[in-house]
Design a protein around this motif. Structure first.
Motif, PDB file in Angstrom:
ATOM      1  N   ASP A 136       0.834  -1.211   0.000  1.00  0.00           N
ATOM      2  CA  ASP A 136       0.000   0.000   0.000  1.00  0.00           C
ATOM      3  C   ASP A 136       0.868   1.260   0.000  1.00  0.00           C
ATOM      4  N   HIS A 186      -6.328  -4.898   1.503  1.00  0.00           N
ATOM      5  CA  HIS A 186      -6.537  -6.206   0.868  1.00  0.00           C
ATOM      6  C   HIS A 186      -6.264  -7.366   1.821  1.00  0.00           C
ATOM      7  N   GLY A 245      -9.014  -3.744  -3.126  1.00  0.00           N
ATOM      8  CA  GLY A 245      -8.351  -2.461  -2.950  1.00  0.00           C
ATOM      9  C   GLY A 245      -7.502  -2.051  -4.141  1.00  0.00           C
ATOM     10  N   GLY A 270     -12.042  -2.163  -0.868  1.00  0.00           N
ATOM     11  CA  GLY A 270     -10.927  -2.564  -0.021  1.00  0.00           C
ATOM     12  C   GLY A 270     -11.376  -2.901   1.388  1.00  0.00           C
TER      13      GLY A 270
END
Ligand SMILES: [Zn+2]
Length: 345
Positions: free
Chosen positions: A41, A59, A110, A116
């Motif tokens: 991320d 996720h 996501g 997400g």
């Protein structure tokens, strides 16, 4: 409900969004009990172009099934389930081979507009193929380790398999984030004799040693390569787990693999080409890996978690509520936290 939406680099917001609902007959709706922020991320967190609509983030999650579509058979409302980072049908040729991240109907939570898990709830497509029912209650003490089965522990295991880790082998792990640390657990679990962790953050190195790392290499580039060779009789290691995804880390991974060795890549590549074509060619080095089919690995890893043989949940060193998620991204990006767990309730 509240959910995390990213609008561009450094721009993470908690917003009120419509509650998810069953759209397809194969969907389930999952209330999120625990989610987390992933090292992957941080790539959009540092580089995402500004977006008007934003991307719903997250996720990795454990949750409770709240609602199911008419065709869902394997989970029912009230079940505690782990959600792998990819959804998959469970029925195609690739799912049957245990490569659910190549499912003909695959999608990644996501990502690309798909909802997400850093949220109060989310829609799970293809619930039968995707969700894995856990034999625990939603406040079980093992929740942190169970949560790692949605991504980082399965991903570390995948890196170890792709790098052909086996009893007696020497292993190097490039990257000391949560995936690299789980890679140490995986390498030890598969019987590696020597496990070299390559990283430079004191807290992560300390945890790697507790997980089974035998040697620490904190140098980078040519110095790191020389150190690893010095630790392995001059030849390099049999197996390298590449858990970063940058050109320099892949170059280092290839340079420290001994002839005939293997590199297992699970760091999301940040460049188009794999570097070091000639060294890997002349060394007969196998380069493998990709998005881990973590759904396939839960069967194998879950008993080790339930019976306490592995404790990957120790990678979580901060627990926050949903409103603190923007600061959670900052903390991980500043290497202030190894991995941040989110408790949305
Ligand atoms: Zn499939």
């Amino acid at each position: 409900m509240r959910a995390t939406v990213m609008y561009g680099a450094g721009d993470v917001r908690i917003e009120n969004v419509p509650d998810p609902s069953v759209i397809e007959r194969t969907d389930a709706i999952m209330r999120v009990v625990r989610a987390c922020i992933c090292g992957s991320d941080l790539w959009p967190y540092t580089s995402m172009a500004p977006s008007e609509t934003g991307q719903s983030m997250g996720h990795e999650a454990i949750g409770v099934v709240e609602d199911i579509g008419a065709d869902v058979r394997t989970v029912k409302p009230g079940d505690v389930v782990v959600m792998p980072f990819a959804f998959s049908d469970g029925t195609c040729e690739f799912c049957h081979k245990g490569l659910q991240t190549a499912c003909v109907h695959v999608g990644f939570f996501g990502n690309n507009g798909i909802n997400g898990a850093q949220a109060e709830a989310l829609r799970i497509p293809l619930a039968d193929g995707t969700l894995f029912r856990l034999p625990v209650g939603e406040e079980d003490a093992l929740m942190p380790s169970l949560l790692t089965l949605s991504d980082v522990m399965g991903t570390g295991h995948h890196a170890a398999l792709a790098a052909k880790v086996a009893p007696g082998k020497s292993v190097a792990v490039v990257g000391d984030g949560a995936v690299g640390l789980c890679g140490v657990i995986a390498a030890k679990r598969l019987g590696a004799e020597q496990i070299i962790i390559m990283g430079r953050h004191a807290d992560r190195i300390a945890l790697a040693k507790e997980f089974g790392a035998t040697d620490i290499v904190s140098e980078r580039g040519a110095e790191a390569v020389a150190r690893v060779k010095g630790l392995t009789g001059g030849y390099g290691v049999h197996s390298v787990l590449e858990c970063v995804g940058l050109d320099q880390s892949v170059e280092t991974a290839i340079a420290i693999a001994r002839p005939g060795g293997a590199v297992g890549r699970v760091g999301v590549p940040q460049h188009e080409a794999i570097p070091s074509a000639r060294p890997s060619f002349y060394g007969n080095i196998t380069i493998g890996g990709g998005p881990a089919p973590v759904r396939a690995y839960i069967d194998e890893l879950l008993p080790d978690v339930l019976e306490g043989r592995i404790d990957p949940g120790r990678v979580f060193d901060r627990v926050i509520g949903l409103d603190e998620v923007p600061d959670g991204y900052r903390a991980m990006n500043d290497r202030e936290a190894i991995k941040v767990m989110v408790n949305p309730s």
